[in-house]
Design an enzyme around this catalytic site. Structure first.
Site, PDB file in Angstrom:
ATOM      1  N   PRO A   2       0.829  -1.204   0.000  1.00  0.00           N
ATOM      2  CA  PRO A   2       0.000   0.000   0.000  1.00  0.00           C
ATOM      3  C   PRO A   2       0.866   1.258   0.000  1.00  0.00           C
ATOM      4  CG  PRO A   2      -0.852  -1.610   1.559  1.00  0.00           C
ATOM      5  CD  PRO A   2       0.473  -2.131   1.076  1.00  0.00           C
ATOM      6  N   GLU A   3       0.560   2.182  -0.894  1.00  0.00           N
ATOM      7  CA  GLU A   3       1.288   3.441  -0.988  1.00  0.00           C
ATOM      8  C   GLU A   3       0.384   4.561  -0.474  1.00  0.00           C
ATOM      9  OE1 GLU A   3       3.120   3.791  -4.870  1.00  0.00           O
ATOM     10  OE2 GLU A   3       3.526   1.642  -4.947  1.00  0.00           O
ATOM     11  N   LYS A  57       3.269   6.876   4.804  1.00  0.00           N
ATOM     12  CA  LYS A  57       2.442   5.673   4.704  1.00  0.00           C
ATOM     13  C   LYS A  57       1.994   5.175   6.076  1.00  0.00           C
ATOM     14  CE  LYS A  57       4.958   4.242   0.549  1.00  0.00           C
ATOM     15  NZ  LYS A  57       5.784   3.179  -0.077  1.00  0.00           N
ATOM     16  N   ARG A 259      13.274  -3.712  -7.756  1.00  0.00           N
ATOM     17  CA  ARG A 259      11.873  -3.334  -7.847  1.00  0.00           C
ATOM     18  C   ARG A 259      11.443  -3.330  -9.310  1.00  0.00           C
ATOM     19  NH1 ARG A 259      10.115  -0.708  -3.243  1.00  0.00           N
ATOM     20  NH2 ARG A 259       8.045  -1.255  -4.021  1.00  0.00           N
TER      21      ARG A 259
END
EC number: 3.2.2.23
Length: 269
Positions: A2-3, A57, A259
Site C-alpha cells: 500500500p502506498e 504511509k 523493484r
C-alpha cells in the site's frame, strides 16, 4: 505494498467510525508483525479516539495520552466490521469500539506494524521524512534543488522518503510515464520544465488514485471491503508487453534496485 493513496483511502474510510468513539479494548491475536505489537496497545481500555491522521504511509490514531502508529506493510488492510463477525486466519488485531464496530487489521504477510508513542516527534519511523507530495512544500523549486547534484536514476530517487514521502513503485512508474521521463534518467539531468511537469503529474496521479480508492493488485481492500479501482487506469505499471495506451509500443518491464519498473521507450525520454 500500500502506498500513499491506499493509506489515505484507509484513513478516510475509518475516520468517521473512530473519531469521538471510545476504544473499549484491543484484541491482539498475533503480535509478531514486522516489529512486535507495542505493549501499550494490549492494555488499551476505555480510551476515546481524538483524530485519525496520516504521515507518509503511516496512519496515526490520536488518543488522550499518546498515538497508535499503524503501517500496513506489504499486504495489510483495515476494515470497519460488526464486532459479531468472527475473525479469520490473517486477522491479527482488532480495536473493539463503543459503537458496536471493530477496526480489524488483516495482514497475510505480517509485515505491517502497530506501534505506540507518547509524542510523534520522538518516534524514529517518523523522523527524517521528506515533505508530503500533495503539500505546497513539494514544488518545482524544491525538486529541482534536490535533483541538481543527484547522480542516481530519477525513479529510485522519487521513491526515497527523504525526498518525498509516499511515492512508491506504482506511482513513481505512473508519474514518470505521464511526465514523459525515462526512469533511468539521472535525477541531475532533469530540466526546470521537467521538474515542474513531474511535480504536477505526481500530484494529479495521487489525487486520481485517492478518488478511485487506491490500487488493488492483490491484497489491499478499502475499509468497506471493496478493492481500489485505480488499477483499471494504470498506464504502464504491470503491463509488460502490452501496447502503450498512447503510442502502441509494447510496455517494457525491467528491474531497478530489485523493484519492478515499467515504461514506454517511445513516450519516455
Amino acid at each position: 505494498m500500500p502506498e500513499l493513496p491506499e493509506v489515505e483511502t484507509s484513513r478516510r474510510g475509518i475516520e468517521p467510525h473512530l473519531v469521538g468513539v471510545t476504544i473499549l479494548h484491543a484484541i491482539v491475536r498475533n503480535g509478531r508483525l514486522r516489529w512486535p505489537v507495542s505493549e501499550e496497545i494490549y492494555r488499551l481500555s476505555d480510551v476515546p479516539v481524538l483524530s485519525v491522521r496520516r504521515r507518509a504511509k503511516y496512519l496515526l490514531l490520536e488518543l488522550p495520552d499518546g498515538w497508535i502508529i499503524v503501517h500496513l506493510g506489504m499486504s495489510g488492510s483495515l476494515r470497519i466490521l460488526s464486532e459479531e463477525l468472527p475473525a479469520e486466519k490473517h486477522d491479527h488485531v482488532d480495536l473493539v469500539m463503543s459503537n458496536g464496530k471493530v477496526l480489524r487489521y488483516t495482514d497475510p504477510r505480517r509485515f505491517g506494524a502497530w506501534l505506540w508513542t507518547k509524542t510523534l516527534e520522538d518516534h524514529p519511523v517518523l523522523a527524517h521524512l521528506g515533505p508530503e507530495p500533495l503539500s505546497d512544500e513539494f514544488n518545482a523549486d524544491y525538486l529541482q534543488q534536490k535533483c541538481a547534484k543527484k547522480k542516481t536514476a530519477i525513479k529510485p530517487w522519487l521513491m526515497d522518503n527523504k525526498l518525498v514521502v509516499g511515492v512508491g513503485n506504482i506511482y513513481a512508474s505512473e508519474s514518470l510515464f505521464s511526465a514523459g521521463i525515462h526512469p533511468d534518467r539521472l535525477a541531475s539531468s532533469l530540466s526546470r520544465e521537467e521538474c515542474e511537469q513531474l511535480v504536477k503529474v505526481i500530484k494529479l496521479v495521487l489525487l486520481r488514485s485517492i478518488e478511485q480508492g487506491g490500487t488493488t493488485l492483490k491484497d489491499f481492500l478499502q475499509s468497506d471491503g471493496k478493492p481500489g479501482y485505480f488499477a483499471q487506469e494504470l498506464q504502464v505499471y504491470g503491463r509488460k508487453g502490452e501496447p502503450c495506451r498512447i503510442c502502441g509500443t509494447p510496455v517494457v518491464g525491467t528491474k531497478h534496485a530489485q523493484r519492478a519498473t515499467f515504461y514506454c521507450r517511445q513516450c519516455q525520454k
